[in-house]
Structures are given as C-alpha cells and as structure tokens.
Write a protein that holds these residues in place. Structure first.
Motif, short mmCIF file in Angstrom:
data_model
loop_
_atom_site.label_atom_id
_atom_site.label_comp_id
_atom_site.label_asym_id
_atom_site.label_seq_id
_atom_site.Cartn_x
_atom_site.Cartn_y
_atom_site.Cartn_z
N GLY A 125 27.64 -46.88 -63.35
CA GLY A 125 27.75 -46.84 -61.99
C GLY A 125 29.20 -45.82 -62.19
N LEU A 126 29.24 -45.07 -61.36
CA LEU A 126 29.83 -43.96 -61.57
C LEU A 126 31.15 -44.55 -60.37
N ILE A 127 31.83 -43.77 -60.78
CA ILE A 127 33.84 -44.37 -59.87
C ILE A 127 33.86 -43.64 -59.24
N VAL A 128 33.51 -43.60 -57.66
CA VAL A 128 33.85 -42.36 -56.91
C VAL A 128 35.40 -43.32 -56.09
N TYR A 129 35.70 -42.66 -56.25
CA TYR A 129 37.55 -42.90 -54.86
C TYR A 129 37.95 -41.37 -54.67
N THR A 130 39.42 -42.08 -53.60
CA THR A 130 39.82 -40.75 -52.66
C THR A 130 41.26 -41.35 -52.98
N SER A 131 42.10 -40.31 -51.53
CA SER A 131 43.38 -40.63 -52.22
C SER A 131 43.78 -39.69 -50.41
N ALA A 132 45.15 -40.18 -50.46
CA ALA A 132 46.06 -39.10 -49.05
C ALA A 132 45.00 -38.12 -48.97
N ASP A 133 45.23 -37.02 -49.81
CA ASP A 133 44.33 -35.87 -50.12
C ASP A 133 42.62 -35.79 -49.71
N SER A 134 42.49 -34.31 -49.30
CA SER A 134 41.05 -34.57 -48.42
C SER A 134 39.80 -34.39 -50.36
N VAL A 135 40.56 -34.95 -50.72
CA VAL A 135 39.51 -34.81 -52.03
C VAL A 135 38.65 -35.96 -52.53
N LEU A 136 37.06 -35.93 -53.33
CA LEU A 136 36.33 -37.61 -53.87
C LEU A 136 36.40 -36.88 -54.74
N GLN A 137 36.56 -37.65 -55.14
CA GLN A 137 36.56 -37.94 -56.68
C GLN A 137 36.05 -38.85 -57.72
N ILE A 138 35.17 -38.30 -58.27
CA ILE A 138 34.25 -38.91 -59.69
C ILE A 138 34.61 -39.20 -61.16
N ALA A 139 34.19 -40.66 -61.69
CA ALA A 139 35.37 -40.82 -62.49
C ALA A 139 34.22 -42.08 -63.39
N ALA A 140 34.02 -40.93 -64.97
CA ALA A 140 33.52 -42.34 -65.51
C ALA A 140 33.90 -41.61 -67.11
N HIS A 141 32.92 -42.90 -68.00
CA HIS A 141 33.61 -42.35 -69.89
C HIS A 141 33.02 -41.66 -70.10
N HIS A 143 31.90 -33.37 -43.00
CA HIS A 143 32.50 -33.84 -44.61
C HIS A 143 32.90 -33.54 -45.35
N GLY A 144 33.67 -32.23 -44.77
CA GLY A 144 33.65 -30.80 -45.81
C GLY A 144 35.28 -30.72 -46.59
N VAL A 145 35.22 -31.86 -47.94
CA VAL A 145 36.57 -32.37 -48.45
C VAL A 145 37.05 -30.84 -49.12
N GLY A 146 38.21 -30.89 -49.16
CA GLY A 146 38.73 -30.01 -50.02
C GLY A 146 38.60 -29.49 -51.30
#
Length: 395
Positions: free
Chosen positions: A147-163, A187-190
């Motif tokens: 799978g893909l690790i999808v997470y966010t933060s307090a900012d307007s972001v979508l982050q995707i982490a993978a090995h 859903h237009g994140v920065g």
C-alpha cells in the motif's frame, strides 16, 4: 537608484518575529519564533543583527544596533493561512482570501476511494501525522501490503510515503501527479508531497528525494512579471515546486539542507544573470520548527548567519539582497503546527538606505511589488512597492 542587475530574495522558512493581531483565530497565543530561539545559548546572528533584525518594530527580543547597514520592516500576512504555499504566493504578489482546505480528521471516504482507484493500491493511515512517526508506525504494513501511506498535517497538504525498494521514486512521483489531478476544486490542497524513505523497521529514514506538487498559482506573481520581460527567475530549494514551475526559468532543485541551499546561492553570485534568485531554506521549518527543537533551530540560524557573512562580502554594486520569511513555526509553542506571525524584511545593497526603519505593512506582497518595481516590470498585486523609501538619496 543605481541600476540593479540581480535581486537575491532569501526566505528563511518559518522565521517569524511575533504574533499577528489575529493569531488567536489560527489557534495561536503569544508566539514569537525569533524570541524563542534568540534566548538559546546556541543562537548568534551578528550579521542579521547588523542588517537591522533587532531594530524592527515590535520584534520583542535582542539588542538593536546603533547604525544598521540595511533597511528593515515588519510585514503582516493578509492571506487566510499560515502555510508555505500561502506565504510564498503572498510574497510573490498573490493574496489568498480563502484558506486552502485542511483535513484534521483525514480525507473523506470519497477522496480515498478515488485515490485507491487511481493508484491500484491500498491507502494506509489517512490521518494527520508526523512524517517521521508515520513511517515508523506504518512502514511494516506498507511493506507487507504494498500500500501507500497517505497522511496530512495541519497544513493544506496530502503526503504520500513509500519505501524506495517497494515503490521506485519516479513511480511515487507519478502517484503524486495522479493525486494532484484529483485534489482540485473543493479538495484543492496547496501541495501533494512525495515522501520516499529507506531503511528497515524501526530505523526508517526519509531521503532527500522529496518532491512537492503544488496548485498552479491563482494570480499574477513577480515571477510572471519578470518572465514577461525576459529576465531570469532562478529558484533555489522548493521555489519551483511551490509555484508549480510557472515562470521559473531555472531551478537548482531541492536543497539537501540549509547549508546546501546557501552554497548554491553563493555559487550564483559568480554567475552573470539579470533578474531574481528566489531562495527557500526549509530546514528552519521542517527540521526544527515542526519538531519543536529550540536548540536545533538556534544552531541553524547561527550557521546561516555565518554563510550570510560570506554572501555579504561578495555582493556586487548592482546587487540587492532581501531576507524574509513565509510564516512562523515557534519551537517553543504547543503542538507542531505553524504559527501566525509577522515576518521580517531586511534589504541591503549599495543603493539601499542604511538604517531606514520602514515600519509595519499589511501584506507580504510588498516584497513582490518592490522587486517588480526594481526591474520596471508590471505586477498586479495588493502590495505596494517600497522602492521609493528604500533608495538612497545620493543614489
């Protein structure tokens, strides 16, 4: 003013200088990034001080110098945000009247369903998370499931982490491009951010191959204005990513760290160009502010100041230096979020008035307007040029 050939604009990412009047609306109290780090024994920035950093109105710490070498001002953010994209866009001339969307409870099911369909992979996590902690907590599951690790933060972001062993970096970038196409409109994140990592559990480490996929700027920027005149617009660090590559004539890429960013900037001093070098030094924010590492932030400021001394000694007669920030990230504040703060503006050059206290202004966009004015470029912005107040009388 003597003809200016090159402007170097250095953004000390998150280097705020005190809470704005509306800080409480953004969940912040008596925050002041500079005050917090300046109290550390590790903090020493004589060159910033000499330019006028501690002479700025309301800075609330440090010792002002009797004869500052630069002109200085305090700028308030007019946009409804306190994140990297909003701050840099405003510096460049865009005031964002609506905040970009954030997801304190994770992305809604319909968004996750669209992402999984596009990726052909399962989405893991879907929560606000620390970037280092999320790979520790989900790295093994990512390995086992693909799978893909999808997470966010307090900012307007979508982050995707993978090995990197499971998802090659270029493939991760392609997944981020897919996500960028989905994250539009409501859903237009920065930013959509690729976060590759390596290692084995529990010792995963993020690699420098991070890449940001930003929204296209929503208005005219100083980069656009200079590009229309055929002038150079050189990005150092995240600048090209932040502006989705628009009107950036050349990028020197993501910095390994602040030192690398300044080494690239020092190398640019040896080059012949006419226009703007736009520099972002993100470690202040990413490596120290968010991690609430006061001593680390203070040391980083000290290290930058030493390189700044070298930069100042190598400036040409037709150079102008501007130093500012895009928001705050007080490492002494609760939580891990950015902080809603004023930012400094320091301006130095042979034709710039020394010791000129320009006061406080209502928008970061004063910077973009001033740079456009220096080069005689037309920029549509709510900011006003400070150039008439910056020019030496004898210049």
């Amino acid at each position: 003013m003597k003809a200016c050939k090159r402007v170097f604009l250095i953004v000390l990412d998150s280097f705020g200088i005190g809470a704005e009047p509306d800080a409480a609306e953004f969940g912040d109290g008596d925050v002041n990034t500079l005050r917090t780090i300046a109290a550390s024994p590790a903090y020493a920035t004589p060159h910033l001080a000499q330019l006028g950093l501690f002479n700025i109105d309301g800075v609330g710490c440090g010792a002002p110098v009797s004869a500052p070498l630069g002109a200085f001002a305090r700028l308030r953010e007019l946009s409804r945000g306190k994140d990297t994209t909003t701050g840099h866009w405003e510096i460049a001339g865009i005031v964002s009247e609506r905040p970009m969307p954030t997801y304190p409870d994770g992305f809604p099911p319909e968004v996750i369903a669209r992402l999984e369909q596009a990726f052909g992979r399962k989405v893991l996590c879907n929560k606000p998370y620390s970037g280092t902690q999320v790979i520790h907590d989900y790295g093994r599951e990512q390995k086992e499931t693909g799978g893909l690790i999808v997470y966010t933060s307090a900012d307007s972001v979508l982050q995707i982490a993978a090995h990197e062993d499971d998802v090659p970096v270029e493939q991760l970038y392609e997944y981020c491009r897919m996500a960028r196409r989905i994250m539009q409109g409501e859903h237009g994140v920065g930013r959509v951010i690729a976060r590759p990592y390596v290692g084995t559990w529990p010792n995963y480490t993020r690699t420098p191959r991070r890449h940001d996929f930003s929204l296209d700027p929503t208005g005219d920027t100083v980069l656009d204005a200079l590009a229309r005149k055929g002038l150079a617009t050189i990005g150092v660090g995240k600048i090209s990513d932040i502006f989705a590559g628009r009107s950036v004539s050349r990028t020197l890429g993501i910095n390994k760290d602040n030192r690398d960013g300044m080494e690239k900037t020092l190398a640019l001093q040896d080059e012949e160009f006419t226009g703007l070098a736009f520099v972002n030094l993100v470690d202040f924010d990413m490596a120290y502010g968010h991690r609430r590492d006061i001593e680390g932030y203070a040391r980083a400021a000290t290290e930058f100041d030493a390189q700044l001394g070298t930069f100042l000694s190598r400036m040409r007669e037709d150079d102008v230096l501007m130093i500012t920030a895009d928001h705050g990230c007080d490492p002494g504040a609760p939580g891990t979020d950015h902080t809603r703060e004023y930012v400094p503006l320091l301006v130095y050059g042979s034709g710039i008035r020394q010791g000129a206290n320009l006061g406080t202004y209502p928008t970061f966009a004063m910077i973009g307007a001033t740079i456009a004015d220096i080069f005689g470029a037309d920029l549509k912005t709510k900011g006003e040029s400070l150039l008439p107040r910056l020019v030496r009388e004898e210049a």
